[in-house]
Design a protein around this motif. Structure first.
Motif, PDB file in Angstrom:
ATOM      1  N   ASP A 403       3.657   8.078   0.337  1.00  0.00           N
ATOM      2  CA  ASP A 403       3.352   6.670   0.097  1.00  0.00           C
ATOM      3  C   ASP A 403       2.135   6.334   0.960  1.00  0.00           C
ATOM      4  O   ASP A 403       2.254   6.134   2.172  1.00  0.00           O
ATOM      5  CB  ASP A 403       4.557   5.809   0.481  1.00  0.00           C
ATOM      6  N   LEU A 404       0.976   6.281   0.348  1.00  0.00           N
ATOM      7  CA  LEU A 404      -0.264   6.134   1.112  1.00  0.00           C
ATOM      8  C   LEU A 404      -0.359   4.786   1.810  1.00  0.00           C
ATOM      9  O   LEU A 404      -0.952   4.680   2.886  1.00  0.00           O
ATOM     10  CB  LEU A 404      -1.465   6.348   0.195  1.00  0.00           C
ATOM     11  N   THR A 405       0.212   3.739   1.226  1.00  0.00           N
ATOM     12  CA  THR A 405       0.186   2.425   1.863  1.00  0.00           C
ATOM     13  C   THR A 405       0.987   2.437   3.157  1.00  0.00           C
ATOM     14  O   THR A 405       0.531   1.955   4.201  1.00  0.00           O
ATOM     15  CB  THR A 405       0.735   1.344   0.919  1.00  0.00           C
ATOM     16  N   GLU A 406       2.201   2.988   3.104  1.00  0.00           N
ATOM     17  CA  GLU A 406       3.042   3.041   4.301  1.00  0.00           C
ATOM     18  C   GLU A 406       2.422   3.944   5.363  1.00  0.00           C
ATOM     19  O   GLU A 406       2.440   3.625   6.551  1.00  0.00           O
ATOM     20  CB  GLU A 406       4.444   3.539   3.938  1.00  0.00           C
ATOM     21  N   LEU A 407       1.876   5.069   4.931  1.00  0.00           N
ATOM     22  CA  LEU A 407       1.277   5.997   5.889  1.00  0.00           C
ATOM     23  C   LEU A 407       0.052   5.378   6.545  1.00  0.00           C
ATOM     24  O   LEU A 407      -0.133   5.476   7.769  1.00  0.00           O
ATOM     25  CB  LEU A 407       0.918   7.300   5.175  1.00  0.00           C
ATOM     26  N   MET A 408      -0.783   4.718   5.752  1.00  0.00           N
ATOM     27  CA  MET A 408      -1.971   4.070   6.306  1.00  0.00           C
ATOM     28  C   MET A 408      -1.576   2.945   7.261  1.00  0.00           C
ATOM     29  O   MET A 408      -2.185   2.775   8.337  1.00  0.00           O
ATOM     30  CB  MET A 408      -2.828   3.518   5.168  1.00  0.00           C
TER      31      MET A 408
END
Length: 531
Positions: A403-408
């Motif tokens: 999940d790129l949003t959560e990771l970012m």
């Protein structure tokens, strides 16, 4: 990338919406905007940051090949991997993937194969990859390698400082992890007392083997775990309960009776069970189903049972336990000291329990997931290849999703200071910010020439070429710091007249260097952080 035409502006104050701190930083720095409740738009600057992140997330994959898959309809949901986007949801991608593999892969010599795509899941960007191997042994080895590589990657980015934890399998595969950061606004739950920063969040201590053989005990009219625990004056955790389902499973023409054995204080994760056995339909078993395989309703257990339709699944909670109290398959009778592996065995074992109740857990933010699904899905689709023994075997399938949003967001909450974001050099969407304070034709031409030279040398440059009326020097410096660019080179009329430029690393002191030395110093700087 020129700031004068970039669709990305900074904010001097945090946005009013109730977003996590890292997401507010991303909005302030112009990487994303909330377009409506629960919906985010990534700006060109944000897309550059995502591209940089996904480059590193693809690096551990073995020769990954890009593809585009279209999800299939809800009629086939329930077989596939879960992606966390406000809730685990089925995204039917694995069937079209395996159909593609069925048409393109004929021999084990074409494997392993790794395929990836980036797409939106419930409006959030995800990076997903699938690993295909000729058998489950090769799949487990590859997924274990990836698990270690990604754990090392997150450690390098300082995310374990939160820390990063791996949850137990939620969907039934034999090998599965979810990386999650404990966070007060997280939407996952971790078991507070049994969490380890580098292992599964639910860890069942290995119990001492049963010292005595099984022994029957009369339990008149005792049919539930609560009644059994009260009658014997023991804890529900000292019992083994069975939950039975009638299921239609891939590879079986007749309905199967699934007998799930789990510790008495836990509940079955039905999605995990269905996933493990490739069930297309699953419903509670009837008393007639139980009697057909030799079990007695209210007093059932796998002890002593054998039937072509019976499939036993054991949760790790009972596999790891010592002797437990279980049904005797005889009315009004239970068995003490029932030991898995000695008194009964299961076709499949793994984490097929639900997470503990909320009051026993702490919130966490899910970042990504890795799962070895095995061959069940391929068997259902008919995706196979010729093995090294010269016979067709189903493909083994693994999944990695981020999940790129959560990771970012998690990265931003680790890497920031009072000035804004402070990306590690390897994650920064740009190598440097080039700020032009020139106002004459000659100095503007010098700045343009340097910008072109930097691009030609392969540097990723955020070029602040805005007019002075649009943004003064102080605004430009603050914007560069807020966006977290690791290095700033400033060209002003006075410095240029002396043949120099200002060099300033994020958080460091400014230094005047010759324009002619910029490229060489940048090359040395880039080599230093890549080694």
């Amino acid at each position: 990338m020129r700031l004068s035409s970039l669709l990305s502006t900074t904010l001097r104050q945090d946005p009013a919406d109730p977003a996590p701190a890292g997401m507010k930083l991303l909005q302030r720095a112009g990487y994303l905007r909330a377009t409506s409740p629960g919906r985010l738009a990534w700006s060109p600057l944000g897309v550059a940051a995502l591209a940089r992140l996904t480059t590193h997330l693809r690096a551990p994959l073995d020769a990954p090949q890009p593809l585009i898959l279209a999800p299939e309809g809800p009629a086939e949901q329930g077989h596939y991997f879960g992606r966390y986007a406000g809730g685990w949801e089925a995204q039917a991608l694995e069937v079209p993937l395996l159909r593609l593999a069925r048409s393109e892969i004929s021999s084990y010599r074409q494997l392993p194969a790794t395929l990836w795509q980036q797409r939106l899941v419930s409006g959030r960007p995800w990076l997903e990859a699938w690993v295909l191997t000729p058998d489950e042994e090769a799949l487990e080895a590859e997924m274990s390698r990836l698990q270690e590589a990604y754990s090392d990657l997150l450690t390098r980015w300082d995310l374990p400082g939160q820390p990063v934890a791996m949850l137990p399998n939620l969907l039934g595969s034999a090998l599965a992890w979810t990386w999650a950061s404990p966070h007060p606004e997280g939407s996952l739950r971790l078991h507070a007392g049994q969490m380890d920063s580098r292992l599964a969040s639910l860890i069942f201590a290995q119990g001492a083997p049963a010292a005595d053989p099984m022994a029957p005990v009369e339990t008149p009219d005792v049919q539930t775990i609560a009644e059994l625990a009260a009658f014997l004056q023991i804890s529900p955790a000292e019992t083994a309960k069975v939950v039975c389902y009638r299921a239609t499973c891939a590879g079986h023409t007749e309905p199967q009776l699934l007998m799930v054995v789990i510790r008495g204080d836990l509940e079955v994760n039905e999605a995990a069970v269905a996933r493990r056995v490739g069930a297309t339909t699953m419903e509670p078993a009837s008393e007639a189903d139980l009697r057909e395989v030799g079990a007695v309703p209210g007093y059932a257990s796998p002890v002593g049972l054998s039937h072509p339709r019976l499939r036993v699944l054991a949760d790790t909670s009972v596999v790891a336990a010592g002797g437990l109290v279980a049904g005797a398959n005889k009315a009004h009778t239970h068995l003490k000291q029932v030991q898995y592996g000695r008194d009964y065995e299961a076709e499949l074992t793994g984490n097929i329990h639900q997470l503990p109740a909320e009051e026993e857990t702490l919130p966490a933010r899910p970042l990504g997931r890795l799962e070895a699904a095995g061959t069940a899905l391929a068997e259902g689709v008919g995706a196979s290849c010729m093995s090294s023994q010269g016979r067709p075997e189903p493909l083994a399938l693994g999944y990695v999703g981020w999940d790129l949003t959560e990771l970012m967001t998690a990265l931003c909450e680790v890497h920031h200071d009072e000035e804004g974001l402070s990306w590690p050099a390897e994650l920064a969407p740009f190598d440097l910010a080039l700020i032009s304070l020139a106002d004459g034709e000659e100095t503007i031409a010098q700045a343009e020439h340097l910008y072109a030279a930097l691009l030609a040398a392969g540097f990723r440059v955020l070029y602040d070429d805005r007019a002075k009326k649009a943004a003064g020097p102080g605004v430009r410096f603050k914007d560069a710091d807020l966006r977290g660019v690791p290095l700033r080179i400033t060209l002003g009329r006075r410095a240029l007249s002396e043949g120099g430029a200002e060099w300033k690393a994020r958080g460091g002191e400014p230094d005047l260097i010759s324009v002619d030395q910029i490229l060489a110093r940048l090359q040395a700087w880039r080599t230093a952080f890549t080694d």
